[in-house]
Design an enzyme around this catalytic site. Structure first.
Site, short mmCIF file in Angstrom:
data_model
loop_
_atom_site.label_atom_id
_atom_site.label_comp_id
_atom_site.label_asym_id
_atom_site.label_seq_id
_atom_site.Cartn_x
_atom_site.Cartn_y
_atom_site.Cartn_z
N GLY A 71 0.80 -1.16 0.15
CA GLY A 71 -0.06 -0.06 0.06
C GLY A 71 0.97 1.29 -0.07
O GLY A 71 0.55 2.51 -0.56
N SER A 195 -3.49 -2.90 -0.61
CA SER A 195 -2.38 -3.71 -0.19
C SER A 195 -2.88 -5.17 0.41
O SER A 195 -3.91 -5.47 0.88
CB SER A 195 -2.06 -3.10 1.13
OG SER A 195 -0.99 -3.75 1.72
N HIS A 197 -1.98 -7.63 2.42
CA HIS A 197 -1.65 -8.08 3.70
C HIS A 197 -2.97 -7.60 4.58
O HIS A 197 -3.13 -7.87 5.54
CB HIS A 197 -0.67 -7.80 4.32
CG HIS A 197 -0.19 -6.50 5.08
ND1 HIS A 197 -0.22 -5.98 6.18
CD2 HIS A 197 0.28 -5.39 4.13
CE1 HIS A 197 0.15 -4.79 6.34
NE2 HIS A 197 0.30 -4.59 5.22
N THR A 233 11.71 -7.18 -11.37
CA THR A 233 11.05 -8.37 -11.53
C THR A 233 9.83 -8.75 -10.65
O THR A 233 9.86 -8.22 -9.26
CB THR A 233 12.11 -9.36 -11.30
OG1 THR A 233 13.25 -9.18 -12.16
CG2 THR A 233 11.73 -10.78 -11.53
N CYS A 322 1.81 1.27 12.64
CA CYS A 322 3.12 1.95 12.32
C CYS A 322 3.53 3.04 13.50
O CYS A 322 4.64 3.42 13.60
CB CYS A 322 3.25 2.63 10.90
SG CYS A 322 1.73 2.55 10.02
N1 PLP Z 1 -2.96 3.19 3.76
C1 PLP Z 1 -3.75 2.49 4.66
C2 PLP Z 1 -4.86 3.26 4.98
C3 PLP Z 1 -3.13 1.55 5.77
O1 PLP Z 1 -3.76 1.10 6.70
C4 PLP Z 1 -1.78 1.07 5.45
C5 PLP Z 1 -1.41 0.33 6.21
O2 PLP Z 1 -1.39 0.12 7.56
C6 PLP Z 1 -0.99 1.59 4.23
C7 PLP Z 1 -1.56 2.31 3.49
C8 PLP Z 1 0.24 1.15 3.97
O3 PLP Z 1 0.10 -0.32 3.42
P1 PLP Z 1 1.49 -1.25 3.64
O4 PLP Z 1 1.65 -1.77 5.00
O5 PLP Z 1 1.01 -2.26 2.56
O6 PLP Z 1 2.41 -0.52 2.81
#
Ligand code: PLP
Length: 390
Positions: A71, A195, A197, A233, A322
């Protein structure tokens, strides 16, 4: 210990069917998808099959899907790929840092950024978007669902405003994909991020929908992969996993399984509110994705609550994964008007496909007991207000 995972907005467990689909691409099907021989043809077919499934989930054409590393990369690719120095962009104060910090970087190189507020429910007002437009506005980026509250933004209205103004519209749908039906034509967006995951595919894979005809500069320079929009790749096993998870998510949405998810979430939310006083749902009154509820439990410390629940086997979160560990309260909850102490006292519960009714019962019993105990321990809390003692 019996463990219950209610932090699916941070990441979701890989579904066994997804793992099975990926497995051959770690072994016998190892080819580089750009190779013209048998091995390459095998993996190319798998990548294109996955592209079809992701396109079906989003209601677009396969050639409009660009696979990324997740993401964050999808958001950065959309933003950096559509905007240049001298442009004006519009975003919101509740975006994920993958969007907010990408714009912050662009500000340093001469892009003008308008960050719109949200109301108490966490909603962007489309009228604010319209008012913020300037002759040099190039891009509007407003997320589809917020990662902390699950609140769904009025993306269709914003898409209409963007279309009328001839401005590009990007939406971060990382927390919406697989949870609610998505049709990029209805949203009228030029770019949309997802994303893997967050929808039971592996970590480290994602995709950006880019509407055909939208000029997008790449972030990486190298080979001509992904129609020259993303050099490198392909992560074949990851892409195969994303494709399989997208297909499973689409089938489940078509069967209406999102309603069952919402029922479980609502039972948890209503149960908590019935048992615990001085608590409230952040984002109440707004449409939300079916798997998320974010609740403030006044007079407690959210981190202490996460640790106490974890010790009993229940995994939840204080907000964006995060930023956990950071002392600052959630920028999303503060933007919604919560006091810093309320924001710090907020817990996000997010369900996944593996969540069952018994998990909700177990969590419910534990949450009210834990809040009562933490409040007992808090010097700032006056005992008579503990609802469980009423
Ligand atoms: N955008 C949102 C709304 C998210 O919740 C997250 C991940 O927590 C991301 C972007 C980032 O995605 P990724 O963890 O795949 O980099």
């Amino acid at each position: 210990m019996h463990r219950i995972y209610l932090d699916n907005n941070a990441t979701t467990p890989l579904l066994p069917e997804v793992f099975q689909a990926m497995r051959p691409y770690f072994g016998e099907h190892f080819g580089n998808a750009s190779s013209i021989h048998h091995h390459g043809q095998q993996t190319r077919a798998a990548v294109e099959n996955a592209r079809d499934s992701v396109a079906a989930l989003l209601g677009c054409r396969a050639l409009e899907i660009v696979f990324t590393s997740g993401g964050t990369e999808a958001d950065n690719l959309a933003i950096a790929g559509l905007v240049a120095a001298g442009d004006h962009v519009i975003t919101s104060s509740i975006e994920h840092h993958a969007v907010l910090l990408a714009f912050k970087h662009l500000e340093d190189i001469g892009v003008d950024v308008t960050v719109l507020p949200v109301d108490g429910r966490g909603l962007v007002d489309p009228a604010d978007v319209r008012r913020a437009l300037r002759p040099n506005t190039k891009l509007i980026s407003v997320m589809m669902a917020n990662n902390e509250t699950g609140v769904l933004q009025p993306v269709e209205e914003i898409g209409k405003i963007a279309a009328e103004a001839g401005v590009c519209f990007h939406t971060d749908a990382v927390q919406a994909a697989g949870k609610v039906a998505i049709d990029v034509k209805q949203i009228a967006c030029h770019a949309l991020s997802i994303s893997g995951h967050k929808l039971h595919a592996p970590q480290g894979v994602g995709a950006l929908y880019v509407r055909k005809g939208t000029g997008l500069r790449p972030l990486f320079y190298g080979g001509r992969h992904e129609r020259s929009r993303r050099a490198g790749t392909e992560n074949v096993p990851g892409i195969v996993g994303l494709g399989k998870a997208a297909k499973i998510a689409k089938d489940a949405l078509d069967r209406g399984e999102d309603k069952m998810m919402a029922d479980m979430r609502n039972r948890l939310q209503q149960g908590v509110l019935a048992q615990v006083g001085e608590a409230g749902v952040n984002g109440d009154g707004a449409a939300r994705v079916p798997n998320t509820t974010n609740i403030h439990f006044d007079h407690i410390d959210g981190e202490a609550m996460v640790i106490a629940l974890d010790l009993k086997g229940v995994a939840v979160s204080t907000g964006a994964a995060c930023s956990s560990g950071a002392i600052e309260p959630s920028h999303v909850l503060i933007a919604m008007g919560l006091r810093p102490d309320q924001a710090r006292a907020s817990i996000r519960f997010s369900l996944g496909k593996q969540t069952v009714a018994e998990d909700i019962d177990y969590a419910l019993a534990l949450v009210s007991e834990t809040v009562a105990r933490l409040r007992e321990l808090s010097p700032k809390y006056t005992k008579q207000t503990v609802s469980t003692e009423r």
